[in-house]
Design an enzyme around this catalytic site. Structure first.
Site, mmCIF file in Angstrom:
data_model
loop_
_atom_site.group_PDB
_atom_site.id
_atom_site.type_symbol
_atom_site.label_atom_id
_atom_site.label_comp_id
_atom_site.label_asym_id
_atom_site.label_seq_id
_atom_site.Cartn_x
_atom_site.Cartn_y
_atom_site.Cartn_z
ATOM 1 N N ARG A 13 72.298 63.232 70.769
ATOM 2 C CA ARG A 13 72.214 64.274 69.739
ATOM 3 C C ARG A 13 72.221 63.656 68.351
ATOM 4 O O ARG A 13 72.595 62.509 68.185
ATOM 5 C CB ARG A 13 73.385 65.239 69.903
ATOM 6 C CG ARG A 13 73.086 66.289 70.964
ATOM 7 C CD ARG A 13 74.212 67.258 71.101
ATOM 8 N NE ARG A 13 75.380 66.582 71.625
ATOM 9 C CZ ARG A 13 76.621 66.869 71.250
ATOM 10 N NH1 ARG A 13 76.855 67.793 70.360
ATOM 11 N NH2 ARG A 13 77.636 66.225 71.794
ATOM 12 N N LYS A 53 84.806 59.801 75.583
ATOM 13 C CA LYS A 53 83.618 60.531 76.052
ATOM 14 C C LYS A 53 83.042 59.909 77.326
ATOM 15 O O LYS A 53 82.821 58.714 77.389
ATOM 16 C CB LYS A 53 82.575 60.516 74.929
ATOM 17 C CG LYS A 53 81.277 61.230 75.253
ATOM 18 C CD LYS A 53 80.524 61.564 73.972
ATOM 19 C CE LYS A 53 79.080 61.907 74.217
ATOM 20 N NZ LYS A 53 78.407 62.430 73.026
ATOM 21 N N ARG A 108 85.970 68.200 64.787
ATOM 22 C CA ARG A 108 86.698 66.986 65.167
ATOM 23 C C ARG A 108 88.174 67.332 65.344
ATOM 24 O O ARG A 108 88.696 68.222 64.674
ATOM 25 C CB ARG A 108 86.616 65.939 64.041
ATOM 26 C CG ARG A 108 85.280 65.267 63.941
ATOM 27 C CD ARG A 108 85.243 64.026 64.852
ATOM 28 N NE ARG A 108 83.963 63.354 64.824
ATOM 29 C CZ ARG A 108 82.917 63.699 65.583
ATOM 30 N NH1 ARG A 108 83.005 64.694 66.413
ATOM 31 N NH2 ARG A 108 81.787 63.019 65.521
HETATM 32 C C1 BTN Z 1 74.794 63.088 73.283
HETATM 33 O O1 BTN Z 1 74.463 62.564 72.215
HETATM 34 O O2 BTN Z 1 75.973 63.291 73.539
HETATM 35 C C2 BTN Z 1 73.746 63.514 74.268
HETATM 36 C C3 BTN Z 1 73.302 62.386 75.160
HETATM 37 C C4 BTN Z 1 72.274 62.801 76.191
HETATM 38 C C5 BTN Z 1 71.749 61.624 76.982
HETATM 39 C C6 BTN Z 1 70.861 62.060 78.105
HETATM 40 S S1 BTN Z 1 70.512 60.733 79.221
HETATM 41 C C7 BTN Z 1 69.296 61.688 80.011
HETATM 42 C C8 BTN Z 1 68.563 62.456 78.933
HETATM 43 N N1 BTN Z 1 67.484 61.653 78.399
HETATM 44 C C9 BTN Z 1 67.686 61.299 77.126
HETATM 45 O O3 BTN Z 1 66.931 60.591 76.434
HETATM 46 N N2 BTN Z 1 68.844 61.830 76.695
HETATM 47 C C10 BTN Z 1 69.494 62.614 77.729
#
Ligand code: BTN
Length: 261
Positions: free
Chosen positions: A56, A120, A255
């Site tokens: 994100r 996380k 947060r």
């Molecule tokens: C975050 O930032 O917390 C979200 C991360 C999401 C990662 C997943 S891995 C599978 C899918 N493909 C990606 O490129 N991103 C999501």
């Protein structure tokens, strides 16, 4: 991997079509590409490794072998404004799946991170596309740190994996299937009303922020005590004046007062 997911799958429609890639740039990118084509709702894109995993807020999601990376393509017939609620539905299903498969106790950091002992464990990236009739598709991308044993120094204080928590190797195929089994059920419940009324209680039970002081990083920063989510998936926060405010996912960052959570 594909066959093992299918062996563990107990769904009616979700994951009946699986696209498996050993190595891919990003499962979300491929899921969005097939979302533009006529590929069926419920298709799941799975990879062992990503070379350009996306998180994100434009961040990268480092994706070495041994973890879960997958994206679910959905074509829900719901109001565009309700699509972001699917991220909370996915977070709840993910928490249940991880606890079912690994027996570690996880919590949800609103709106959609899964955390263990303040670190996380997974992230969810939901992306949607619209056309003249409303929602064309929604892609829910999930990354779970499963068998990862070491983390980059930059994130070692805030990230964890299932292995780091319980010292055991977990079968990614089985974990993905457990998620799909649970998510299909929660998704069907959600689309009936397009709100989280039926899932709110369980979500709030697992919410790490509940009854804790949180900082809201809005235009102006303020803090208060998080009370849980409402049926729209908004976080209810009581400020120091005793007023209960709603915080909408995606608009502002929440947060904990101490560190990541
Ligand atoms: C975050 O930032 O917390 C979200 C991360 C999401 C990662 C997943 S891995 C599978 C899918 N493909 C990606 O490129 N991103 C999501």
């Amino acid at each position: 991997m594909k066959e093992r997911i299918k062996e563990c799958l107990q769904t009616k429609w979700l994951g009946k079509n699986i696209i498996y890639e050993e190595r891919i740039d990003s499962t979300n990118l491929l899921a969005k590409k097939i979302g533009e084509e006529n590929v069926m709702s419920g298709t799941v894109v799975v990879a062992e490794q990503q070379t350009a995993g996306r998180g994100r807020r434009g961040r990268a999601w480092v994706s070495p072998e041994g973890n879960c990376y997958f994206s679910v393509l959905l074509r829900p017939q719901i109001h565009v404004e309700h699509a972001s609620r699917l991220t909370l539905v996915a977070a709840l299903a993910l928490a249940e799946a991880i606890m079912g498969v690994s027996s570690i106790q996880v919590q949800i950091k609103w709106p959609n991170d899964i955390v263990v002992n303040g670190r996380k464990l997974c992230g969810i990236l939901t992306e949607s596309s619209l056309d003249g009739n409303g929602l064309k598709y929604v892609v829910i991308g999930v990354g779970i740190n499963v068998n990862q044993q070491e983390f980059d120094i930059a994130i070692s204080d805030i990230a964890t994996s299932i292995f780091a928590e319980n010292g055991q190797l977990t079968d990614c195929a089985c974990l993905i299937a457990a998620f799909l089994n649970c998510f299909e059920c929660y998704f069907e419940q959600f689309v009936m009303t397009e709100d989280l009324l039926g899932l709110q209680e369980r979500y709030n039970e697992l919410l790490v922020n509940c009854n804790r002081e949180v900082r809201i990083l809005d235009v102006e920063e303020w803090s208060g005590v998080a009370l849980g989510i409402n049926e729209k998936g908004e976080l209810l926060v009581r400020n120091h004046m005793g007023e209960v405010k709603t915080v909408l996912a995606g608009e502002i960052s929440v947060r904990g007062i101490y560190g990541y959570v």
